[in-house]
Design a protein around this motif. Structure first.
Motif, PDB file in Angstrom:
ATOM      1  N   ILE A   1       0.846  -1.164  -0.056  1.00 39.39           N
ATOM      2  CA  ILE A   1       0.064  -0.123  -0.079  1.00 39.39           C
ATOM      3  C   ILE A   1       0.865   1.205  -0.028  1.00 39.39           C
ATOM      4  O   ILE A   1       1.749   1.286   0.756  1.00 39.39           O
ATOM      5  CB  ILE A   1      -0.999  -0.096   1.323  1.00 39.39           C
ATOM      6  CG1 ILE A   1      -1.998  -1.308   1.060  1.00 39.39           C
ATOM      7  CG2 ILE A   1      -1.651   1.347   1.326  1.00 39.39           C
ATOM      8  CD1 ILE A   1      -2.960  -1.350   2.243  1.00 39.39           C
ATOM      9  N   PHE A   2       0.792   2.188  -0.989  1.00 39.64           N
ATOM     10  CA  PHE A   2       1.633   3.120  -1.346  1.00 39.64           C
ATOM     11  C   PHE A   2       0.928   4.486  -1.718  1.00 39.64           C
ATOM     12  O   PHE A   2      -0.025   4.765  -1.717  1.00 39.64           O
ATOM     13  CB  PHE A   2       2.373   2.685  -2.381  1.00 39.64           C
ATOM     14  CG  PHE A   2       1.768   2.547  -3.601  1.00 39.64           C
ATOM     15  CD1 PHE A   2       1.746   3.510  -4.624  1.00 39.64           C
ATOM     16  CD2 PHE A   2       1.022   1.373  -3.987  1.00 39.64           C
ATOM     17  CE1 PHE A   2       0.930   3.402  -5.859  1.00 39.64           C
ATOM     18  CE2 PHE A   2       0.491   1.142  -4.876  1.00 39.64           C
ATOM     19  CZ  PHE A   2       0.298   2.143  -6.102  1.00 39.64           C
ATOM     20  N   THR A   3       1.988   5.569  -1.305  1.00 41.06           N
ATOM     21  CA  THR A   3       1.524   6.916  -1.799  1.00 41.06           C
ATOM     22  C   THR A   3       2.777   7.673  -2.271  1.00 41.06           C
ATOM     23  O   THR A   3       4.101   7.004  -2.149  1.00 41.06           O
ATOM     24  CB  THR A   3       0.883   7.698  -0.474  1.00 41.06           C
ATOM     25  OG1 THR A   3       0.384   8.731  -0.817  1.00 41.06           O
ATOM     26  CG2 THR A   3       1.953   8.098   0.551  1.00 41.06           C
ATOM     27  N   SER A   4       2.380   8.714  -2.492  1.00 41.27           N
ATOM     28  CA  SER A   4       3.696   9.595  -3.163  1.00 41.27           C
ATOM     29  C   SER A   4       3.826  10.634  -2.296  1.00 41.27           C
ATOM     30  O   SER A   4       2.810  11.459  -1.848  1.00 41.27           O
ATOM     31  CB  SER A   4       3.654  10.068  -4.312  1.00 41.27           C
ATOM     32  OG  SER A   4       3.833   9.035  -5.499  1.00 41.27           O
ATOM     33  N   PRO A   5       5.011  11.055  -1.541  1.00 39.73           N
ATOM     34  CA  PRO A   5       5.117  12.067  -0.423  1.00 39.73           C
ATOM     35  C   PRO A   5       5.212  13.109  -1.049  1.00 39.73           C
ATOM     36  O   PRO A   5       5.431  13.487  -2.344  1.00 39.73           O
ATOM     37  CB  PRO A   5       6.519  11.438   0.272  1.00 39.73           C
ATOM     38  CG  PRO A   5       7.222  10.792  -0.806  1.00 39.73           C
ATOM     39  CD  PRO A   5       6.252  10.046  -1.619  1.00 39.73           C
ATOM     40  N   MET A   6       5.395  14.262  -0.252  1.00 41.86           N
ATOM     41  CA  MET A   6       5.780  15.923  -0.724  1.00 41.86           C
ATOM     42  C   MET A   6       7.102  16.168  -1.252  1.00 41.86           C
ATOM     43  O   MET A   6       8.046  15.429  -0.591  1.00 41.86           O
ATOM     44  CB  MET A   6       5.274  16.778   0.533  1.00 41.86           C
ATOM     45  CG  MET A   6       5.631  18.143   0.048  1.00 41.86           C
ATOM     46  SD  MET A   6       4.745  19.007  -1.108  1.00 41.86           S
ATOM     47  CE  MET A   6       3.257  19.047  -0.501  1.00 41.86           C
ATOM     48  N   LYS A   7       7.229  16.288  -2.240  1.00 41.74           N
ATOM     49  CA  LYS A   7       8.639  16.541  -2.745  1.00 41.74           C
ATOM     50  C   LYS A   7       9.468  17.574  -1.977  1.00 41.74           C
ATOM     51  O   LYS A   7       8.957  18.522  -1.633  1.00 41.74           O
ATOM     52  CB  LYS A   7       8.521  17.318  -4.449  1.00 41.74           C
ATOM     53  CG  LYS A   7       9.614  17.632  -4.905  1.00 41.74           C
ATOM     54  CD  LYS A   7       9.635  18.404  -6.420  1.00 41.74           C
ATOM     55  CE  LYS A   7      10.937  18.865  -6.828  1.00 41.74           C
ATOM     56  NZ  LYS A   7      10.616  19.489  -8.119  1.00 41.74           N
ATOM     57  N   GLY A   8      10.624  17.195  -1.610  1.00 45.28           N
ATOM     58  CA  GLY A   8      11.488  17.951  -1.001  1.00 45.28           C
ATOM     59  C   GLY A   8      11.282  18.099   0.337  1.00 45.28           C
ATOM     60  O   GLY A   8      11.770  19.213   1.138  1.00 45.28           O
ATOM     61  N   ARG A   9      10.414  17.010   1.010  1.00 43.17           N
ATOM     62  CA  ARG A   9      10.304  17.269   2.521  1.00 43.17           C
ATOM     63  C   ARG A   9      10.492  16.107   3.312  1.00 43.17           C
ATOM     64  O   ARG A   9       9.545  15.313   3.378  1.00 43.17           O
ATOM     65  CB  ARG A   9       8.803  17.774   2.932  1.00 43.17           C
ATOM     66  CG  ARG A   9       8.681  19.310   2.341  1.00 43.17           C
ATOM     67  CD  ARG A   9       7.504  20.049   3.371  1.00 43.17           C
ATOM     68  NE  ARG A   9       7.803  20.080   4.701  1.00 43.17           N
ATOM     69  CZ  ARG A   9       7.108  20.341   5.538  1.00 43.17           C
ATOM     70  NH1 ARG A   9       5.839  20.476   5.496  1.00 43.17           N
ATOM     71  NH2 ARG A   9       7.607  20.471   6.757  1.00 43.17           N
ATOM     72  N   ALA A  10      11.934  15.879   3.466  1.00 37.99           N
ATOM     73  CA  ALA A  10      12.097  14.482   4.058  1.00 37.99           C
ATOM     74  C   ALA A  10      13.153  14.869   5.047  1.00 37.99           C
ATOM     75  O   ALA A  10      14.098  15.581   4.651  1.00 37.99           O
ATOM     76  CB  ALA A  10      12.343  13.449   3.171  1.00 37.99           C
ATOM     77  N   GLU A  11      13.480  14.082   6.299  1.00 34.97           N
ATOM     78  CA  GLU A  11      14.545  14.352   7.062  1.00 34.97           C
ATOM     79  C   GLU A  11      14.973  13.041   7.833  1.00 34.97           C
ATOM     80  O   GLU A  11      14.167  12.136   8.114  1.00 34.97           O
ATOM     81  CB  GLU A  11      14.209  15.620   7.985  1.00 34.97           C
ATOM     82  CG  GLU A  11      13.845  16.866   7.590  1.00 34.97           C
ATOM     83  CD  GLU A  11      15.066  17.386   7.093  1.00 34.97           C
ATOM     84  OE1 GLU A  11      16.116  17.212   7.548  1.00 34.97           O
ATOM     85  OE2 GLU A  11      14.745  18.321   6.149  1.00 34.97           O
TER      86      GLU A  11
END
Length: 409
Positions: free
Chosen positions: A250-260
Motif C-alpha cells: 500500500i503506497f503513496t507519493s510524498p511531498m517533494k523536498g520534505r524528508a529528514e
C-alpha cells in the motif's frame, strides 16, 4: 513446470494483470531467453481479443557488447524510427506487459560512467512519450525464471532444480496453482487493499515517521490532497488492471523536498543489472545529501545524481513483515518480489494518480502540488521485523501504523 500451470499463469498475466480488452494492441517487453513463455503470453493475449501483439526483445549479453564497442555518441542517439514508434504508441495506447527474467548481475562490468551518460541522453528524449501515456494504459509487470537468476537465488541447487524452485515460488506469490481460482484470489486480495487504504486515507496524515534499531530514523511529509492506494488501479478511461504481479504494498507519493533523517536498506538493490548492497542514505530538506554502501557505492551515486529529481522521494510503500512473500524466506534479488516482502521507499518520480481528482489537473500542476518529477523511479527496501511507523495528523494526533514490522491499524 507443467505446461498447464504455465498457460494458467500466462492467462493470469493477460487477463488479471494487464486486463487486455478486445481490439487492443499489446506490447511485451522480454528477454530472448524466455521466448517460449512469451509465446504463451502472446497466445493468451490474442485469445483475450488483442488486435495486435508485438515484442520488444532484450538480451543482456548483447547489451554488454553494445556498451563495450559503441561510442557514447552512437548509443545516446534515439533514431527517428524509434521516436516514430513511441509516438505511435501514444496514439494507439497499447497494453504493456513487462516480463522480468534477467540475471541480477547481468550487466556487471559495464562502465558506469558510460551507462549513465547514455541513459540520461536517451531518457531525455523518450520521457515525453512515457509521460503522455501516464494513467492512460493498462500495464503489468510479472516474472519468469531464467537459469542465471534461478542460480543466484538458489546457488546450492543444480540449475534445473533451481529453475523449478524459482517457478514454484513465483507461482505461489500470484495465486497460480492447479485448483486455484486466480480471478477470485485476486479479487479478494484487492478487496483487502481497498479496506486498508480507506483506513489510512481517513486520517489524512501530515507526516509519517519511521524508526528501526538498524539506524533508520526518518520523517517524511505527505501531500495534503494525496492518497494511499494498493492493488489494482483504473486508467483514465476506466479500465481496471493490476500493475504488479505479485503485490503486497500500500503506497503513496510524498511531498517533494520534505524528508529528514536516515534510512538503512535491509535488502540488496539490483539497479541497471548490477547489485548495490548494505547501503544507507541521509536526507536533509527533502534530498539525499550523503550515502554509503558496502558494495556498489559508485552505482548508488550514479542513481542518486541521475537528474535533479533522483535525489528526492517518489514513493512510500507499506508491507508487513508477516507477508506471504517475506514468509517464503527467499531473497529474490529482484525488486518486484523483494519490494513486496518489505516496506520500501523509491527515489525519483512519483505517481501523478495519487492526487485526489488528478484527472482535473495537468502534469505540471500535479508536480506543483508536490509529486516529484524525475527520469528514474527506483525502489529499495527498508522494512524490518522491528520497524515502527507512526502517522501524525495536522492536529497533532499520533497514530501507530506499524508496530514491530506489522500493521497496528
Amino acid at each position: 513446470m507443467k505446461k498447464s500451470l504455465l498457460k494458467k499463469y500466462a492467462d493470469a498475466i493477460v487477463r488479471v494483470g494487464a486486463n487486455v480488452q478486445k481490439g487492443q494492441h499489446v506490447k511485451i517487453n522480454a528477454s530472448v531467453e524466455i521466448a517460449d513463455f512469451v509465446k504463451l503470453v502472446t497466445e493468451a493475449a490474442y485469445k483475450a481479443g488483442a488486435k495486435k501483439v508485438y515484442v520488444d526483445w532484450s538480451f543482456d549479453e548483447l547489451t554488454k557488447l553494445h556498451y563495450r564497442y559503441q561510442p557514447v555518441s552512437v548509443m545516446s542517439k534515439v533514431p527517428k524510427w524509434q521516436e516514430e514508434k513511441l509516438a505511435e504508441e501514444v496514439e494507439v495506447i497499447p497494453c504493456r506487459i513487462v516480463l522480468l527474467s534477467d540475471d541480477p548481475d547481468g550487466l556487471k562490468g559495464v562502465n558506469l560512467e558510460k551507462m549513465q551518460k547514455v541513459q540520461q541522453a536517451v531518457t531525455a528524449v523518450t520521457k515525453k512519450y512515457r509521460d503522455a501515456l501516464d494513467c492512460k494504459q493498462q500495464w503489468t509487470i510479472a516474472a519468469v525464471p531464467s537459469k542465471a537468476w534461478a542460480k543466484k537465488v538458489f546457488p546450492s541447487l543444480r540449475t534445473s532444480v533451481a529453475v523449478e524452485s524459482l517457478w514454484d515460488a513465483i507461482l505461489k506469490t500470484v495465486y497460480v496453482s492447479e485448483d486455484a481460482d486466480v480471478f477470485a484470489e485476486w479479487n479478494n486480495h484487492n478487496k483487502s487493499f481497498a479496506e486498508k487504504c480507506a483506513i489510512l486515507n481517513s486520517y489524512k496524515f501530515d507526516r509519517v515517521e519511521y524508526k528501526s534499531k538498524n539506524g533508520t530514523d526518518f520523517t517524511v511529509w505527505l501531500i495534503p490532497d494525496g492518497k494511499w492506494e494498493g492493488g489494482g488501479e483504473y486508467t483514465l478511461s476506466g479500465q481496471y488492471f493490476n500493475p504488479n504481479m505479485p503485490t503486497e504494498e500500500i503506497f503513496t507519493s510524498p511531498m517533494k523536498g520534505r524528508a529528514e533523517g536516515v534510512v538503512v536498506a535491509t535488502k540488496p538493490l539490483c539497479y541497471r543489472g548490477q547489485l548495490i548492497e548494505n547501503f544507507k542514505i541521509n536526507f536533509k530538506d527533502g534530498k539525499a545529501v550523503s550515502w554509503s554502501a558496502e558494495k556498489g557505492e559508485d552505482l548508488l551515486t550514479k542513481m542518486l545524481t541521475f537528474d535533479e529529481g533522483a535525489s528526492m522521494l517518489g514513493e512510500l510503500a507499506l508491507i508487513p513483515h508477516d507477508s506471504p512473500i517475506n514468509n517464503l524466506g527467499i531473497l529474490f534479488y529482484e525488486t518486484l518480489f523483494d519490494e513486496n516482502a518489505s516496506c520500501h521507499i523509491a527515489m525519483g518520480s512519483g505517481f501523478t494518480n495519487l492526487i485526489e481528482n488528478y484527472e482535473k489537473y495537468t502534469i505540471d500542476e500535479l508536480h506543483e502540488k508536490g509529486i516529484n518529477d524525475s527520469m528514474i523511479h527506483v525502489d529499495f527496501m527498508i522494512g524490518s521485523d522491528d520497524m515502527n511507523i507512526k502517522g501524525y495528523t495536522k492536529g497533532g494526533e499520533c497514530i501507530e501504523i506499524f508496530r514491530d514490522g506489522n500493521w497496528a491499524i
